[in-house]
Design an enzyme around this catalytic site. Structure first.
Site, mmCIF file in Angstrom:
data_model
loop_
_atom_site.group_PDB
_atom_site.id
_atom_site.type_symbol
_atom_site.label_atom_id
_atom_site.label_comp_id
_atom_site.label_asym_id
_atom_site.label_seq_id
_atom_site.Cartn_x
_atom_site.Cartn_y
_atom_site.Cartn_z
ATOM 1 N N SER A 1 -30.602 -28.862 14.454
ATOM 2 C CA SER A 1 -31.773 -29.724 14.299
ATOM 3 C C SER A 1 -32.870 -29.264 15.256
ATOM 4 O O SER A 1 -33.367 -28.141 15.145
ATOM 5 C CB SER A 1 -31.386 -31.189 14.507
ATOM 6 N N ASP B 1 -28.767 -32.600 3.345
ATOM 7 C CA ASP B 1 -29.484 -33.012 4.549
ATOM 8 C C ASP B 1 -30.576 -34.007 4.159
ATOM 9 O O ASP B 1 -31.486 -33.663 3.408
ATOM 10 C CB ASP B 1 -30.109 -31.794 5.225
ATOM 11 N N HIS C 1 -26.939 -33.975 7.723
ATOM 12 C CA HIS C 1 -27.726 -33.327 8.767
ATOM 13 C C HIS C 1 -26.830 -32.931 9.935
ATOM 14 O O HIS C 1 -26.367 -33.792 10.696
ATOM 15 C CB HIS C 1 -28.836 -34.255 9.239
#
Length: 524
Positions: free
Chosen positions: A184, A415, A451
Protein backbone atom coordinates in the site's frame (compact mmCIF):
# COMPACT_ATOMS: atom_id res chain seq x y z
CA UNK A 1 24.42 -14.37 21.17
CA UNK A 2 22.56 -12.90 24.12
CA UNK A 3 22.54 -9.84 26.35
CA UNK A 4 26.04 -10.79 27.60
CA UNK A 5 27.40 -10.52 24.07
CA UNK A 6 30.05 -7.83 23.46
CA UNK A 7 27.53 -6.25 21.09
CA UNK A 8 25.18 -5.59 23.98
CA UNK A 9 27.83 -3.35 25.52
CA UNK A 10 27.77 -1.21 22.37
CA UNK A 11 24.05 -0.45 22.68
CA UNK A 12 24.61 2.96 24.23
CA UNK A 13 24.27 6.48 22.81
CA UNK A 14 27.78 7.28 24.02
CA UNK A 15 29.24 4.44 21.93
CA UNK A 16 27.25 4.96 18.73
CA UNK A 17 28.26 8.06 16.74
CA UNK A 18 25.65 10.24 15.14
CA UNK A 19 25.08 9.35 11.49
CA UNK A 20 26.31 11.81 8.90
CA UNK A 21 23.39 13.01 6.79
CA UNK A 22 23.95 15.85 4.36
CA UNK A 23 21.40 18.62 4.80
CA UNK A 24 20.33 17.40 8.23
CA UNK A 25 21.10 18.16 11.84
CA UNK A 26 20.96 15.26 14.30
CA UNK A 27 18.96 16.36 17.34
CA UNK A 28 19.14 13.20 19.41
CA UNK A 29 20.25 9.58 19.36
CA UNK A 30 18.83 7.17 21.91
CA UNK A 31 19.85 3.53 22.25
CA UNK A 32 18.19 0.92 24.44
CA UNK A 33 18.99 -2.76 24.79
CA UNK A 34 15.82 -4.87 24.50
CA UNK A 35 16.20 -8.37 25.94
CA UNK A 36 14.14 -11.56 25.77
CA UNK A 37 11.73 -9.91 23.33
CA UNK A 38 8.86 -12.04 22.03
CA UNK A 39 6.11 -11.16 19.61
CA UNK A 40 4.02 -12.61 16.81
CA UNK A 41 3.77 -11.37 13.23
CA UNK A 42 0.64 -12.88 11.60
CA UNK A 43 0.70 -13.12 7.82
CA UNK A 44 -2.48 -11.05 7.38
CA UNK A 45 -0.47 -8.03 8.63
CA UNK A 46 3.05 -9.25 7.92
CA UNK A 47 2.68 -8.37 4.26
CA UNK A 48 5.06 -10.12 1.83
CA UNK A 49 5.99 -12.63 4.57
CA UNK A 50 4.54 -15.70 6.31
CA UNK A 51 3.44 -15.73 9.93
CA UNK A 52 6.40 -15.90 12.28
CA UNK A 53 7.19 -15.72 16.00
CA UNK A 54 9.92 -13.55 17.45
CA UNK A 55 10.86 -15.53 20.55
CA UNK A 56 13.28 -14.44 23.26
CA UNK A 57 15.28 -12.07 21.06
CA UNK A 58 17.81 -9.43 22.09
CA UNK A 59 18.29 -6.30 20.01
CA UNK A 60 19.49 -2.73 20.21
CA UNK A 61 16.68 -0.23 19.59
CA UNK A 62 18.16 3.01 18.25
CA UNK A 63 16.07 6.08 17.50
CA UNK A 64 17.64 8.97 15.62
CA UNK A 65 15.79 12.29 15.71
CA UNK A 66 16.84 14.91 13.17
CA UNK A 67 15.76 18.02 11.31
CA UNK A 68 16.49 19.71 8.00
CA UNK A 69 17.58 23.17 9.20
CA UNK A 70 15.23 25.88 8.03
CA UNK A 71 12.36 23.49 7.31
CA UNK A 72 10.95 23.29 10.84
CA UNK A 73 10.61 19.50 10.70
CA UNK A 74 11.38 16.79 13.25
CA UNK A 75 11.80 13.25 11.92
CA UNK A 76 12.37 10.01 13.82
CA UNK A 77 14.08 6.95 12.38
CA UNK A 78 13.85 3.80 14.50
CA UNK A 79 16.30 0.98 13.87
CA UNK A 80 16.35 -2.45 15.51
CA UNK A 81 19.72 -4.21 15.43
CA UNK A 82 19.53 -7.86 16.56
CA UNK A 83 22.49 -9.26 18.47
CA UNK A 84 22.18 -12.34 16.28
CA UNK A 85 22.42 -10.71 12.84
CA UNK A 86 22.13 -12.27 9.39
CA UNK A 87 24.19 -9.42 7.84
CA UNK A 88 21.18 -7.99 6.01
CA UNK A 89 18.97 -4.91 6.32
CA UNK A 90 15.21 -4.99 5.84
CA UNK A 91 13.49 -1.60 5.82
CA UNK A 92 9.71 -1.67 6.19
CA UNK A 93 7.07 0.66 4.79
CA UNK A 94 4.05 2.52 6.09
CA UNK A 95 0.33 2.38 5.37
CA UNK A 96 -2.53 4.75 4.66
CA UNK A 97 -1.19 8.27 5.12
CA UNK A 98 1.36 7.11 7.70
CA UNK A 99 4.99 6.84 6.57
CA UNK A 100 5.88 4.21 9.16
CA UNK A 101 6.71 3.72 12.82
CA UNK A 102 3.18 2.52 13.55
CA UNK A 103 1.40 -0.73 14.34
CA UNK A 104 1.78 -2.39 10.91
CA UNK A 105 5.41 -1.33 10.60
CA UNK A 106 6.22 -2.88 13.95
CA UNK A 107 4.52 -6.15 13.02
CA UNK A 108 6.74 -6.50 9.95
CA UNK A 109 9.77 -5.47 12.00
CA UNK A 110 8.92 -8.22 14.49
CA UNK A 111 9.09 -10.70 11.64
CA UNK A 112 12.32 -9.19 10.33
CA UNK A 113 14.28 -9.50 13.58
CA UNK A 114 12.89 -13.01 14.07
CA UNK A 115 14.82 -13.92 10.91
CA UNK A 116 17.94 -12.03 11.95
CA UNK A 117 17.50 -8.88 9.86
CA UNK A 118 18.44 -5.43 11.03
CA UNK A 119 15.27 -3.46 10.40
CA UNK A 120 14.25 0.19 10.20
CA UNK A 121 11.22 2.47 9.94
CA UNK A 122 10.66 6.24 9.72
CA UNK A 123 7.77 8.51 10.63
CA UNK A 124 8.82 11.15 8.03
CA UNK A 125 7.98 13.75 10.67
CA UNK A 126 4.26 12.94 10.55
CA UNK A 127 1.81 11.55 13.14
CA UNK A 128 1.89 7.77 13.41
CA UNK A 129 -1.72 7.19 14.46
CA UNK A 130 -3.88 5.87 11.62
CA UNK A 131 -6.98 7.16 13.39
CA UNK A 132 -5.70 10.73 13.63
CA UNK A 133 -7.07 13.15 11.07
CA UNK A 134 -3.77 14.76 10.19
CA UNK A 135 -4.28 17.73 7.92
CA UNK A 136 -2.00 18.35 4.94
CA UNK A 137 -2.74 22.05 5.40
CA UNK A 138 -0.82 24.75 7.20
CA UNK A 139 -4.07 26.68 7.07
CA UNK A 140 -7.11 26.64 4.75
CA UNK A 141 -5.77 27.13 1.23
CA UNK A 142 -2.13 26.49 2.13
CA UNK A 143 -0.52 23.05 1.84
CA UNK A 144 2.42 21.92 3.96
CA UNK A 145 4.55 21.35 0.88
CA UNK A 146 7.84 20.50 2.61
CA UNK A 147 6.01 18.00 4.77
CA UNK A 148 4.70 16.43 1.56
CA UNK A 149 8.25 16.31 0.18
CA UNK A 150 9.48 14.54 3.32
CA UNK A 151 6.60 12.10 3.21
CA UNK A 152 6.84 11.50 -0.52
CA UNK A 153 10.55 10.87 -0.91
CA UNK A 154 13.21 12.69 1.11
CA UNK A 155 12.73 10.80 4.40
CA UNK A 156 13.02 7.48 2.57
CA UNK A 157 16.55 8.15 1.41
CA UNK A 158 17.45 9.63 4.79
CA UNK A 159 16.19 6.47 6.45
CA UNK A 160 18.40 4.23 4.31
CA UNK A 161 21.50 6.34 4.96
CA UNK A 162 20.87 6.45 8.71
CA UNK A 163 20.18 2.71 9.02
CA UNK A 164 23.31 1.76 7.08
CA UNK A 165 25.43 4.14 9.16
CA UNK A 166 24.11 2.65 12.42
CA UNK A 167 24.71 -0.89 11.15
CA UNK A 168 28.35 -0.12 10.35
CA UNK A 169 28.92 1.58 13.69
CA UNK A 170 27.25 -1.16 15.73
CA UNK A 171 28.45 -4.31 13.96
CA UNK A 172 31.75 -2.89 12.69
CA UNK A 173 30.93 -3.82 9.10
CA UNK A 174 28.27 -2.92 6.52
CA UNK A 175 25.33 -5.08 5.55
CA UNK A 176 25.90 -7.59 2.76
CA UNK A 177 22.46 -6.89 1.24
CA UNK A 178 19.68 -4.40 1.84
CA UNK A 179 15.96 -4.86 1.14
CA UNK A 180 12.70 -2.93 1.26
CA UNK A 181 9.38 -4.54 2.17
CA UNK A 182 6.06 -2.69 1.98
CA UNK A 183 2.46 -2.78 0.86
CA UNK A 184 0.00 0.00 0.00
CA UNK A 185 1.74 3.21 1.12
CA UNK A 186 4.77 1.00 1.70
CA UNK A 187 4.46 -0.18 -1.89
CA UNK A 188 4.47 3.39 -3.16
CA UNK A 189 7.50 4.13 -1.03
CA UNK A 190 9.29 1.14 -2.52
CA UNK A 191 8.77 2.35 -6.07
CA UNK A 192 9.84 5.87 -5.09
CA UNK A 193 13.11 4.43 -3.82
CA UNK A 194 13.72 2.55 -7.06
CA UNK A 195 12.93 5.65 -9.12
CA UNK A 196 14.78 8.31 -7.10
CA UNK A 197 17.36 6.51 -4.96
CA UNK A 198 18.43 3.47 -7.01
CA UNK A 199 21.36 2.53 -4.75
CA UNK A 200 19.39 2.55 -1.49
CA UNK A 201 18.28 -1.11 -1.66
CA UNK A 202 19.32 -4.20 -3.60
CA UNK A 203 15.83 -5.65 -3.65
CA UNK A 204 12.42 -4.04 -3.27
CA UNK A 205 9.12 -5.79 -2.58
CA UNK A 206 6.44 -3.18 -3.20
CA UNK A 207 2.94 -4.64 -3.15
CA UNK A 208 -0.48 -3.07 -3.91
CA UNK A 209 1.39 0.22 -4.32
CA UNK A 210 -0.36 3.53 -3.69
CA UNK A 211 1.48 5.07 -6.63
CA UNK A 212 -0.34 7.60 -8.80
CA UNK A 213 -2.00 8.88 -5.62
CA UNK A 214 -3.21 12.14 -7.24
CA UNK A 215 -5.09 9.99 -9.76
CA UNK A 216 -6.38 7.00 -7.87
CA UNK A 217 -7.29 8.76 -4.61
CA UNK A 218 -9.86 11.20 -6.06
CA UNK A 219 -11.10 8.50 -8.45
CA UNK A 220 -12.50 6.65 -5.42
CA UNK A 221 -15.19 9.32 -5.20
CA UNK A 222 -16.43 8.72 -8.74
CA UNK A 223 -19.28 6.27 -7.90
CA UNK A 224 -20.59 8.79 -5.38
CA UNK A 225 -20.43 11.54 -8.01
CA UNK A 226 -22.40 9.38 -10.43
CA UNK A 227 -25.07 8.80 -7.78
CA UNK A 228 -25.22 12.53 -7.11
CA UNK A 229 -25.77 13.11 -10.83
CA UNK A 230 -28.47 10.45 -10.99
CA UNK A 231 -30.13 11.70 -7.84
CA UNK A 232 -30.47 8.02 -6.90
CA UNK A 233 -28.60 6.08 -4.22
CA UNK A 234 -29.08 2.31 -4.59
CA UNK A 235 -29.05 0.16 -1.49
CA UNK A 236 -25.81 -1.63 -0.78
CA UNK A 237 -27.58 -4.95 -1.14
CA UNK A 238 -28.40 -4.13 -4.77
CA UNK A 239 -24.76 -3.46 -5.58
CA UNK A 240 -23.71 -6.59 -3.71
CA UNK A 241 -26.23 -8.61 -5.70
CA UNK A 242 -24.70 -7.29 -8.92
CA UNK A 243 -21.23 -8.24 -7.70
CA UNK A 244 -22.45 -11.75 -6.91
CA UNK A 245 -23.99 -12.00 -10.37
CA UNK A 246 -20.67 -10.98 -11.95
CA UNK A 247 -18.81 -13.64 -9.98
CA UNK A 248 -21.38 -16.25 -10.96
CA UNK A 249 -21.04 -15.30 -14.63
CA UNK A 250 -17.22 -15.22 -14.82
CA UNK A 251 -15.99 -17.51 -12.05
CA UNK A 252 -15.68 -20.50 -14.36
CA UNK A 253 -13.76 -18.72 -17.12
CA UNK A 254 -10.43 -20.12 -15.87
CA UNK A 255 -11.82 -23.65 -15.90
CA UNK A 256 -12.42 -23.78 -12.14
CA UNK A 257 -15.50 -22.76 -10.14
CA UNK A 258 -14.19 -21.53 -6.79
CA UNK A 259 -15.95 -18.22 -6.11
CA UNK A 260 -13.13 -16.13 -7.58
CA UNK A 261 -12.84 -14.27 -10.87
CA UNK A 262 -9.30 -15.04 -11.99
CA UNK A 263 -9.25 -12.68 -14.96
CA UNK A 264 -11.61 -9.74 -14.38
CA UNK A 265 -10.36 -7.96 -17.50
CA UNK A 266 -11.84 -10.69 -19.71
CA UNK A 267 -15.12 -10.84 -17.76
CA UNK A 268 -17.74 -9.44 -20.14
CA UNK A 269 -20.58 -9.44 -17.62
CA UNK A 270 -22.94 -6.48 -18.14
CA UNK A 271 -24.82 -5.37 -15.01
CA UNK A 272 -27.66 -4.09 -17.18
CA UNK A 273 -28.39 -7.74 -17.97
CA UNK A 274 -29.65 -8.34 -14.42
CA UNK A 275 -31.84 -5.24 -14.12
CA UNK A 276 -35.21 -6.37 -12.84
CA UNK A 277 -33.84 -9.56 -11.30
CA UNK A 278 -35.43 -10.40 -7.95
CA UNK A 279 -33.14 -11.02 -4.99
CA UNK A 280 -33.37 -11.00 -1.21
CA UNK A 281 -31.95 -7.80 0.25
CA UNK A 282 -29.96 -8.48 3.40
CA UNK A 283 -30.41 -4.86 4.47
CA UNK A 284 -34.19 -5.14 4.65
CA UNK A 285 -34.78 -8.90 4.83
CA UNK A 286 -37.23 -8.65 1.92
CA UNK A 287 -37.21 -9.32 -1.81
CA UNK A 288 -36.55 -6.49 -4.24
CA UNK A 289 -35.49 -5.99 -7.84
CA UNK A 290 -32.13 -4.79 -9.11
CA UNK A 291 -32.65 -1.29 -10.47
CA UNK A 292 -31.25 0.37 -13.57
CA UNK A 293 -29.60 2.98 -11.33
CA UNK A 294 -27.71 0.29 -9.41
CA UNK A 295 -26.45 -1.17 -12.69
CA UNK A 296 -25.22 2.26 -13.81
CA UNK A 297 -23.38 2.79 -10.49
CA UNK A 298 -21.79 -0.67 -10.69
CA UNK A 299 -20.59 0.07 -14.23
CA UNK A 300 -19.13 3.39 -13.09
CA UNK A 301 -17.31 1.70 -10.22
CA UNK A 302 -15.78 -0.85 -12.58
CA UNK A 303 -14.96 1.55 -15.39
CA UNK A 304 -13.36 4.19 -13.23
CA UNK A 305 -13.81 7.92 -13.79
CA UNK A 306 -14.27 9.47 -17.18
CA UNK A 307 -14.09 13.21 -17.75
CA UNK A 308 -16.85 15.48 -19.03
CA UNK A 309 -15.17 15.01 -22.44
CA UNK A 310 -15.55 11.23 -22.04
CA UNK A 311 -11.83 10.66 -21.60
CA UNK A 312 -10.56 8.11 -19.11
CA UNK A 313 -9.14 9.70 -15.99
CA UNK A 314 -8.14 6.54 -14.10
CA UNK A 315 -9.01 2.90 -13.57
CA UNK A 316 -11.91 1.45 -11.64
CA UNK A 317 -12.16 -1.54 -9.34
CA UNK A 318 -12.17 -4.99 -10.88
CA UNK A 319 -15.35 -7.02 -11.26
CA UNK A 320 -15.82 -9.28 -8.27
CA UNK A 321 -14.51 -6.67 -5.81
CA UNK A 322 -16.62 -5.51 -2.86
CA UNK A 323 -18.00 -2.13 -3.91
CA UNK A 324 -20.54 -1.65 -1.11
CA UNK A 325 -20.79 -2.81 2.49
CA UNK A 326 -23.79 -3.61 4.62
CA UNK A 327 -26.22 -0.78 5.31
CA UNK A 328 -24.48 1.96 7.26
CA UNK A 329 -20.97 0.69 6.44
CA UNK A 330 -18.50 2.45 4.17
CA UNK A 331 -16.57 -0.67 3.20
CA UNK A 332 -16.94 -0.05 -0.51
CA UNK A 333 -16.49 3.12 -2.52
CA UNK A 334 -20.09 2.91 -3.82
CA UNK A 335 -21.63 2.42 -0.36
CA UNK A 336 -24.80 4.22 0.63
CA UNK A 337 -26.61 4.73 3.93
CA UNK A 338 -30.37 4.19 4.17
CA UNK A 339 -32.70 5.33 6.92
CA UNK A 340 -35.54 3.27 8.40
CA UNK A 341 -38.00 4.99 6.07
CA UNK A 342 -36.04 3.85 3.01
CA UNK A 343 -34.36 7.16 2.16
CA UNK A 344 -30.79 6.52 1.00
CA UNK A 345 -27.84 8.88 0.69
CA UNK A 346 -24.27 8.59 -0.52
CA UNK A 347 -21.25 8.38 1.76
CA UNK A 348 -18.02 10.31 1.95
CA UNK A 349 -14.90 8.19 1.47
CA UNK A 350 -11.15 8.45 0.95
CA UNK A 351 -11.77 10.09 -2.41
CA UNK A 352 -13.84 12.91 -0.98
CA UNK A 353 -11.28 13.48 1.78
CA UNK A 354 -8.52 13.82 -0.81
CA UNK A 355 -10.52 16.28 -2.85
CA UNK A 356 -11.24 18.35 0.26
CA UNK A 357 -7.83 18.33 1.90
CA UNK A 358 -5.39 18.19 -0.99
CA UNK A 359 -7.18 19.74 -3.96
CA UNK A 360 -9.73 22.21 -2.58
CA UNK A 361 -7.45 22.74 0.46
CA UNK A 362 -10.60 23.26 2.48
CA UNK A 363 -11.58 20.53 4.99
CA UNK A 364 -15.24 21.61 4.88
CA UNK A 365 -15.48 21.86 1.08
CA UNK A 366 -18.78 20.34 -0.06
CA UNK A 367 -17.89 17.71 -2.65
CA UNK A 368 -21.49 16.56 -3.01
CA UNK A 369 -22.33 19.50 -5.26
CA UNK A 370 -19.44 19.32 -7.75
CA UNK A 371 -20.27 18.78 -11.41
CA UNK A 372 -18.44 16.28 -13.60
CA UNK A 373 -16.44 19.10 -15.20
CA UNK A 374 -15.51 20.53 -11.81
CA UNK A 375 -14.50 17.05 -10.66
CA UNK A 376 -12.38 16.60 -13.79
CA UNK A 377 -10.70 19.96 -13.28
CA UNK A 378 -10.02 19.22 -9.62
CA UNK A 379 -8.27 15.95 -10.43
CA UNK A 380 -6.18 17.66 -13.13
CA UNK A 381 -5.21 20.41 -10.69
CA UNK A 382 -4.34 17.86 -8.02
CA UNK A 383 -2.06 16.00 -10.43
CA UNK A 384 -0.28 19.24 -11.27
CA UNK A 385 0.21 20.01 -7.57
CA UNK A 386 1.11 16.64 -6.08
CA UNK A 387 2.43 14.26 -8.74
CA UNK A 388 5.99 15.27 -7.88
CA UNK A 389 5.40 14.31 -4.25
CA UNK A 390 3.34 11.10 -4.27
CA UNK A 391 2.89 10.21 -7.94
CA UNK A 392 5.83 7.77 -7.75
CA UNK A 393 5.22 6.86 -11.39
CA UNK A 394 8.46 7.65 -13.22
CA UNK A 395 8.81 4.69 -15.64
CA UNK A 396 12.53 5.16 -16.22
CA UNK A 397 14.09 2.58 -13.90
CA UNK A 398 17.30 2.44 -15.92
CA UNK A 399 19.55 3.50 -13.04
CA UNK A 400 18.01 0.92 -10.71
CA UNK A 401 18.41 -1.83 -13.29
CA UNK A 402 22.03 -0.85 -14.01
CA UNK A 403 23.06 -1.27 -10.36
CA UNK A 404 21.49 -4.73 -10.33
CA UNK A 405 18.33 -3.84 -8.40
CA UNK A 406 15.29 -6.12 -8.41
CA UNK A 407 11.60 -5.37 -7.80
CA UNK A 408 8.76 -7.77 -7.01
CA UNK A 409 5.18 -6.60 -6.61
CA UNK A 410 1.77 -8.19 -6.14
CA UNK A 411 -1.67 -6.63 -6.40
CA UNK A 412 -4.96 -8.22 -5.39
CA UNK A 413 -7.56 -8.28 -8.14
CA UNK A 414 -10.26 -7.71 -5.52
CA UNK A 415 -8.55 -4.66 -4.03
CA UNK A 416 -11.36 -2.28 -2.96
CA UNK A 417 -9.04 0.68 -2.33
CA UNK A 418 -6.29 0.87 -4.94
CA UNK A 419 -7.34 -0.21 -8.47
CA UNK A 420 -5.02 -2.95 -9.80
CA UNK A 421 -5.17 -1.27 -13.20
CA UNK A 422 -2.71 1.29 -11.86
CA UNK A 423 -0.07 -1.40 -11.26
CA UNK A 424 -0.61 -2.81 -14.75
CA UNK A 425 -0.38 0.69 -16.21
CA UNK A 426 2.94 1.35 -14.50
CA UNK A 427 4.45 -1.97 -15.54
CA UNK A 428 3.39 -1.35 -19.13
CA UNK A 429 4.92 2.14 -19.15
CA UNK A 430 8.19 0.80 -17.72
CA UNK A 431 8.24 -1.87 -20.45
CA UNK A 432 7.98 0.88 -23.06
CA UNK A 433 11.15 2.45 -21.66
CA UNK A 434 12.92 -0.84 -20.88
CA UNK A 435 11.67 -3.73 -23.05
CA UNK A 436 13.67 -6.16 -20.87
CA UNK A 437 11.70 -5.10 -17.79
CA UNK A 438 10.97 -8.74 -16.94
CA UNK A 439 14.66 -9.26 -16.17
CA UNK A 440 14.52 -7.11 -13.03
CA UNK A 441 10.88 -6.24 -12.25
CA UNK A 442 7.93 -8.60 -12.01
CA UNK A 443 4.30 -7.95 -11.15
CA UNK A 444 1.98 -10.70 -9.90
CA UNK A 445 -1.80 -10.24 -9.95
CA UNK A 446 -3.65 -12.18 -7.25
CA UNK A 447 -7.23 -13.31 -8.02
CA UNK A 448 -9.64 -12.74 -5.15
CA UNK A 449 -7.15 -10.97 -2.89
CA UNK A 450 -8.31 -7.78 -1.20
CA UNK A 451 -5.99 -4.90 -0.24
CA UNK A 452 -2.62 -6.41 0.73
CA UNK A 453 -4.38 -9.32 2.48
CA UNK A 454 -7.83 -10.76 3.05
CA UNK A 455 -10.59 -11.56 0.60
CA UNK A 456 -11.17 -14.86 -1.16
CA UNK A 457 -7.74 -15.19 -2.76
CA UNK A 458 -4.42 -16.37 -1.42
CA UNK A 459 -1.79 -14.06 0.04
CA UNK A 460 1.72 -14.25 -1.48
CA UNK A 461 3.64 -14.96 1.73
CA UNK A 462 6.79 -16.19 -0.04
CA UNK A 463 7.39 -13.14 -2.22
CA UNK A 464 10.00 -11.54 0.04
CA UNK A 465 12.02 -14.74 0.37
CA UNK A 466 11.80 -15.18 -3.39
CA UNK A 467 13.17 -11.66 -3.77
CA UNK A 468 16.13 -12.56 -1.55
CA UNK A 469 16.79 -15.68 -3.62
CA UNK A 470 16.61 -13.63 -6.83
CA UNK A 471 19.05 -10.98 -5.56
CA UNK A 472 21.52 -13.30 -3.86
CA UNK A 473 21.35 -16.50 -5.89
CA UNK A 474 19.91 -15.43 -9.23
CA UNK A 475 16.86 -17.66 -8.71
CA UNK A 476 14.23 -16.12 -10.96
CA UNK A 477 10.67 -16.09 -9.51
CA UNK A 478 8.79 -17.56 -12.45
CA UNK A 479 5.77 -18.31 -10.25
CA UNK A 480 4.62 -17.60 -6.71
CA UNK A 481 2.64 -20.16 -4.70
CA UNK A 482 -0.60 -19.19 -2.93
CA UNK A 483 -3.38 -21.07 -1.21
CA UNK A 484 -6.85 -20.21 0.05
CA UNK A 485 -10.06 -21.86 1.17
CA UNK A 486 -12.92 -21.87 -1.31
CA UNK A 487 -16.61 -21.41 -0.48
CA UNK A 488 -16.83 -25.03 0.64
CA UNK A 489 -13.87 -24.68 2.99
CA UNK A 490 -11.54 -26.75 0.80
CA UNK A 491 -7.93 -25.62 0.52
CA UNK A 492 -6.99 -24.60 -3.00
CA UNK A 493 -3.32 -24.45 -3.98
CA UNK A 494 -2.51 -22.26 -6.95
CA UNK A 495 0.31 -20.45 -8.68
CA UNK A 496 0.61 -16.79 -9.55
CA UNK A 497 2.14 -15.91 -12.87
CA UNK A 498 4.14 -12.79 -13.72
CA UNK A 499 2.08 -10.23 -15.60
CA UNK A 500 0.98 -10.35 -18.39
CA UNK A 501 0.80 -14.15 -18.01
CA UNK A 502 -2.14 -15.76 -16.24
CA UNK A 503 -2.56 -19.09 -14.48
CA UNK A 504 -4.58 -21.62 -16.45
CA UNK A 505 -6.03 -24.92 -15.24
CA UNK A 506 -5.05 -28.07 -17.09
CA UNK A 507 -8.37 -29.93 -17.21
CA UNK A 508 -6.62 -33.23 -17.96
CA UNK A 509 -4.94 -33.01 -14.56
CA UNK A 510 -8.27 -33.44 -12.82
CA UNK A 511 -7.65 -31.84 -9.41
CA UNK A 512 -7.99 -28.06 -9.28
CA UNK A 513 -6.78 -27.97 -5.67
CA UNK A 514 -3.23 -28.89 -6.76
CA UNK A 515 -0.85 -26.17 -7.85
CA UNK A 516 0.83 -28.51 -10.32
CA UNK A 517 -2.41 -28.63 -12.30
CA UNK A 518 -1.93 -24.98 -13.34
CA UNK A 519 0.45 -23.42 -15.81
CA UNK A 520 1.26 -19.90 -16.96
CA UNK A 521 -0.14 -18.71 -20.26
CA UNK A 522 0.01 -15.43 -22.19
CA UNK A 523 -3.69 -15.67 -23.04
CA UNK A 524 -6.76 -16.48 -20.98
Amino acid sequence: MNSTSPLSQLCSPVKIPNPTLFGAEILNLSANLVTNYSSYAPEQYNYNHPSIYADGLDFCNITVTYTHPGENDTINVETWLPLKWNERLQAVGGGGTVAGRFMLSYIVMNGAIAEGYATVTTDAGLPTDLTSLHSPLLSPGNTQLYEQLNFGSVSLNDEAIIAKSLIKSFYGRPQRYSYWSGCSQGGRQGFTLAQRYPTAYDGIVASAPAMNTPRFAPSLYYPQLVMNQLGRYPRNCELNAITEAAISACDKDDGVTDGVISDPASCDFDPLSVVGKVFNCSDTGSNMKISHDAAVVANATWSGPFSHLERRIWYGLEKGTIIAGSNGETTGIASTTCSSNGTCTGTLNQGSSYLQGYVAKDPIFDVTNVTLKEYTDMIHFGIQQFDAFTGSNDPDLTAFREVGGKILSYHGLSDPIIPPGGSRHYYDTVSEVIPEVHDFYRLFEVPGLSHCSGGMGGQPTTIFDQMVAWVENGTVPDTIPVNFKDGQGKTQNRILCPYPQKAQFNSTCGDSSKAECFHCSESA
